[in-house]
Enzyme design. Structure first.
Site, PDB file in Angstrom:
ATOM      1  N   GLU A   1      12.964   2.311  12.591  1.00  0.00           N
ATOM      2  CA  GLU A   1      11.615   1.846  12.301  1.00  0.00           C
ATOM      3  C   GLU A   1      10.805   1.788  13.600  1.00  0.00           C
ATOM      4  O   GLU A   1      11.292   1.284  14.608  1.00  0.00           O
ATOM      5  CB  GLU A   1      11.667   0.448  11.674  1.00  0.00           C
ATOM      6  N   GLY A   2       9.606   2.283  13.552  1.00  0.00           N
ATOM      7  CA  GLY A   2       8.711   2.158  14.707  1.00  0.00           C
ATOM      8  C   GLY A   2       9.135   2.959  15.925  1.00  0.00           C
ATOM      9  O   GLY A   2       8.670   2.695  17.031  1.00  0.00           O
TER      10      GLY A   2
ATOM     11  N   ARG B   1       0.868  -1.188   0.000  1.00  0.00           N
ATOM     12  CA  ARG B   1       0.000   0.000   0.000  1.00  0.00           C
ATOM     13  C   ARG B   1       0.896   1.225   0.000  1.00  0.00           C
ATOM     14  O   ARG B   1       1.740   1.381   0.893  1.00  0.00           O
ATOM     15  CB  ARG B   1      -0.917   0.025   1.229  1.00  0.00           C
TER      16      ARG B   1
ATOM     17  N   SER C   1      -2.640  -2.745   5.987  1.00  0.00           N
ATOM     18  CA  SER C   1      -3.947  -3.134   6.513  1.00  0.00           C
ATOM     19  C   SER C   1      -5.096  -2.323   5.926  1.00  0.00           C
ATOM     20  O   SER C   1      -4.914  -1.451   5.086  1.00  0.00           O
ATOM     21  CB  SER C   1      -3.941  -3.024   8.039  1.00  0.00           C
TER      22      SER C   1
ATOM     23  N   LYS D   1      12.343   3.344   6.053  1.00  0.00           N
ATOM     24  CA  LYS D   1      12.359   4.785   5.743  1.00  0.00           C
ATOM     25  C   LYS D   1      13.604   5.215   4.988  1.00  0.00           C
ATOM     26  O   LYS D   1      13.570   6.124   4.165  1.00  0.00           O
ATOM     27  CB  LYS D   1      12.302   5.589   7.044  1.00  0.00           C
TER      28      LYS D   1
ATOM     29  N   ARG E   1      -7.591   7.465   5.002  1.00  0.00           N
ATOM     30  CA  ARG E   1      -7.542   7.498   6.452  1.00  0.00           C
ATOM     31  C   ARG E   1      -7.438   8.947   6.873  1.00  0.00           C
ATOM     32  O   ARG E   1      -6.603   9.693   6.370  1.00  0.00           O
ATOM     33  CB  ARG E   1      -6.347   6.702   6.957  1.00  0.00           C
TER      34      ARG E   1
ATOM     35  N   GLU F   1       4.469   7.226   2.750  1.00  0.00           N
ATOM     36  CA  GLU F   1       5.301   6.036   2.937  1.00  0.00           C
ATOM     37  C   GLU F   1       4.815   4.915   2.037  1.00  0.00           C
ATOM     38  O   GLU F   1       3.717   4.970   1.467  1.00  0.00           O
ATOM     39  CB  GLU F   1       5.321   5.575   4.400  1.00  0.00           C
TER      40      GLU F   1
ATOM     41  N   ASN G   1       4.272   0.823   2.155  1.00  0.00           N
ATOM     42  CA  ASN G   1       4.175  -0.300   3.094  1.00  0.00           C
ATOM     43  C   ASN G   1       4.375  -1.625   2.382  1.00  0.00           C
ATOM     44  O   ASN G   1       3.616  -1.959   1.469  1.00  0.00           O
ATOM     45  CB  ASN G   1       2.793  -0.310   3.744  1.00  0.00           C
TER      46      ASN G   1
ATOM     47  N   LYS H   1      12.470  13.365  10.909  1.00  0.00           N
ATOM     48  CA  LYS H   1      11.898  12.061  11.291  1.00  0.00           C
ATOM     49  C   LYS H   1      13.000  11.113  11.742  1.00  0.00           C
ATOM     50  O   LYS H   1      14.068  11.066  11.117  1.00  0.00           O
ATOM     51  CB  LYS H   1      11.167  11.443  10.085  1.00  0.00           C
TER      52      LYS H   1
END
Lengths: 514, 514
Positions: B407-408, B134, B160, B341, B490, B153, B155, B403
């Protein structure tokens, strides 16, 4: 044969098998709208302030065996049952005599009758009636004869679960078929390998009935020629809302008919009948768009069926307001009254006048006799005769159940308890009771139920089959539309005093025919 | 133009209008599986001991405006994006250099890389990879130019909401169209009268990708020639389960492929690779029917994407176990790494080597340049150069966001806070950060959101468009299947510090194109 089938069914589940079936069913139910709103009383205080939670509808993990001949006979007789109750409703002389006899023992029946008489005095402006019926049966299973179809009751108002019953069929069908080369979802069992439950078009049948009435209403009667709609009258706080919404969705998306839901306590806020218009159109003002008035062609009651819904005279006024309007009622007050227990008892009394033949004049005798076969004998106890004899004799009492005449009231008295119970009452009260021959459920039927709180119960069960029908007729008795389709299987835990271990659940189920 | 559209949208709601929309949406969501499991932490103790409750997925009451040109460009570029990330994954020399540079600042990336290297050392036995991707975008809306599509980004793992996004489109479409002669569900507004959201075939697209991989797996490799299946690896306690089940249902009912879901903490209990079989088939033993073994063609990961899912070495061993098996992975470890990223930053760095052209050798320059147009410029800060200059200059910092590379991990630093923040860190840590040009959301976009707890929030929002794609390729870089389809909108509340009043919600939404 029948007893063997029930004896080994359903197969035992290992803990892992049960865990899998429960998890699958919980998820499937929500994914497919087989849901109900949870009872707020069962949630901790403040758990769902905005009423946004839902839970699985109560379902069985397995479909239940049901005799094929009984299933097919029930379907074959449904349109004749539709005709019978339309005919009774149109025959005010016959029905009125029965109802007037009841008014002194049943206040609810008396109030409904008064509502009808008041509107009759003013004059009805709509001569069409719509019925969305469900006839409920059990299979009488004994070692001495083939399973026999016996009617439990005939529902003429707010017959529910038509919107969910096909989803249970889909759930069980998916469990039976989702793996190639035989399902691995269930443990091996011959009944689970040979077939799936039959098709179930309850949503289509019931929606068609509403759509036919909507069409039959004809041109708007309001002076401004408003757009037409169907109105569902529902209870505030209804938990079985997704059942209703299945019909709503079919009507709006397939039939393209505007449908609105109105709480029964908002009738006077959101509808009116222009006093200047003798045709008395029922006008609905959607609260979210009050300038967009609609004229109601058809009032579908999913409320007003139970005495406890009439808390004040205002509630009776609201019912009268709907009854006197030009909208087609599903049902009218008279049609609701035709479904009362007393009518069923009179039809099912084995002695006395042949009501069936005189009501169904144009129907051939063989078909009438098949209908009569579905009656379990019922007896009036108001005077001496066969009913009293059977009830007071301890031996014959064992084959009967004593049911209260009142709608929505009290518990049943079973078998050996009947003679002493009756003798404890003054004879003048005996007319408040009906004696009915017991229908014998398969003694060893079992199933596993998933409750709305996620608890799992296994035990002895009794299943009732419902068949849906719809009919549109006018007050001369002429039938404009008559159809049947779709079914419901509802499976309940047997009472503890009859040996069951799973009392207290009532689940939606589907059938495997044998 | 764009700014005007957003300025007057959505229309104000009267209390009755809002009550109607909320009630309609709550019921529609459950009826149509647009649901999530409630967060147990938000329920009172003991409220749902059997985990049977569900609630509405978070949704907006209105669809959101989105520029049509941006929407169409995102769809037009998706298969090229699929190709780009398949190519990167197949180009271990190019990707490996980037990943190795990261391993000292990002332990998670380092562990993934070690997992890949260990399997590579043993030798991969499956040369096919499946991507269900996505690509997420914002429309950059400013007064000075037409809205521009900018990627947020890409994915490559566990993308999802493909299973729920079309249901939101259906909800909004039904609200827009359910009454004849113009909807009365919404207050009048030009945007709400002219159109409905475009079709959304996300479920079909993603399921097709899985079915194509299942087919491409070929004959069973296990000596017993087991039946084949697809395995969804999911998190225990997943609340977004109905999203996953939408793909599950499509695969089982339309494609007739057996599918199972397995919790990521049960990998070793329920699967094995026979040590005697050099082809390393992954064998799944359904716990409810352990004698019915299946061979897994395709492992679809809806787990293992986040560092906090790897709590012990056992979790890494389980991931390695899947990676070394013969099953087609969606995604492989390398494909997961391609989505980090740092890769996006290197592609989007405006200066330096032209990676896009060398990676996409067979693609014409015009199409590459359209892809490049969707990049918001991003800069490495590991050494002196344009990135550091832009970040430290207070004037240019205002157009950027800082940023974390990990990751995460961690929060973003915005605009004026960037120079001082960077100066507060030792220069050796600057390489852990990426500088990205800010994408400008429509400054006055608003919507109304229904949260999972039924609360209603209205405020300034930012919307992200996701486009789904699926691709099957082999480790030589050859593409066997490449398709796109379906979208997600979203919509999130803006941070309070940027003037919004509705922070803290993130809702599923749909688009009205303008």
């Amino acid at each position: 044969m029948a007893e063997t089938i029930y004896a080994n069914y359903p197969p035992q589940l290992s803990p892992e098998q049960q865990e899998f079936l429960v998890a699958f069913t919980k998820d499937w139910a929500i994914q497919n709208g087989l849901a109900v709103r949870p009872n707020p009383a069962l949630l901790p205080e403040g758990a769902d302030a905005n009423h946004v939670l839902a839970t699985t509808a109560p379902v069985t993990l397995f479909p239940s065996p049901f005799p094929k001949a009984c299933f097919e006979e029930a379907q074959a007789l449904q349109t004749l049952y539709n005709q019978l109750y339309a005919t009774i409703t149109s025959n005010q002389e016959w029905l009125g005599k029965i109802i007037e006899d009841l008014t002194d023992v049943d206040e609810f029946v008396a109030n409904l009758w008064q509502t009808h008489l008041a509107v009759q005095k003013e004059g009805y402006v709509q001569n069409l009636s719509l019925g969305l019926f469900r006839s409920d049966y059990m299979a009488d299973v004994t070692p001495t004869h083939d399973p026999a179809l016996k009617q439990v009751e005939f529902n003429t108002i707010s017959a529910s679960f038509g919107g969910l019953s096909d989803r249970v069929r889909s759930l069980h069908t998916e469990l039976l078929t989702s793996s190639p080369g035989g399902s691995i979802n269930y443990p091996s069992h011959p009944l689970l390998e040979s077939q799936t439950p039959p098709a179930n078009n309850a949503v289509e049948t019931l929606s068609n009935g509403l759509a036919v009435a909507h069409e039959a209403y004809g041109q708007p009667k309001s002076s401004a020629a408003l757009p037409l709609c169907i109105l569902f009258v529902v209870q505030e706080g209804e938990r079985n809302v997704f059942d209703q919404l299945a019909l709503f969705k079919r009507l709006t998306t397939f039939h393209k008919i505007p449908v609105f839901r109105i709480y029964s306590n908002k009738i006077f806020d959101q509808t009116s009948i222009p006093s200047s218009n003798p045709s008395r159109p029922l006008v609905y003002y959607p609260p979210h768009s009050p300038s967009s008035a609609f004229e109601v062609t058809t009032v579908y009651l999913r409320a007003y069926y139970s005495p406890d819904e009439y808390k004040s005279p205002r509630d009776w006024e609201a019912r009268t307001h709907l009854e006197r309007s030009a909208a087609i009622k599903c049902p009218t007050v008279l049609n609701q009254l035709s479904g009362c227990k007393k009518v069923q008892q009179i039809l099912a009394q084995p002695t006395g006048p042949d009501h069936l033949s005189s009501l169904l004049k144009d129907v051939d005798a063989a078909r009438i006799s098949r209908l009569r076969e579905t009656f379990a004998p019922q007896y009036d106890l108001s005077a001496s005769g066969q009913g009293r004899d059977l009830a007071l004799n301890p031996e014959t009492a064992m084959k009967h159940v004593l049911k209260p005449q009142r709608e929505g009231g009290g518990n049943n008295i079973y078998k050996s308890e009947i003679p002493d119970f009756l003798k404890s009452l003054p004879e003048s009260d005996w007319k408040s009771w009906v004696l009915m021959e017991i229908i014998n459920p398969a003694p060893n039927a079992e199933n596993v139920a998933l409750r709305v709180d996620g608890e799992v119960l296994r035990g002895n069960v009794i299943s009732e089959l419902g068949i849906y029908g719809t009919i549109l007729w006018d007050n001369t008795g002429k039938i404009h539309y008559n159809d049947q389709g779709g079914w419901l299987l509802r499976t309940k835990g047997k009472e503890v005093n009859e040996g069951g271990v799973a009392a207290g659940f009532s689940s939606l189920d589907s059938v495997l025919l044998f």
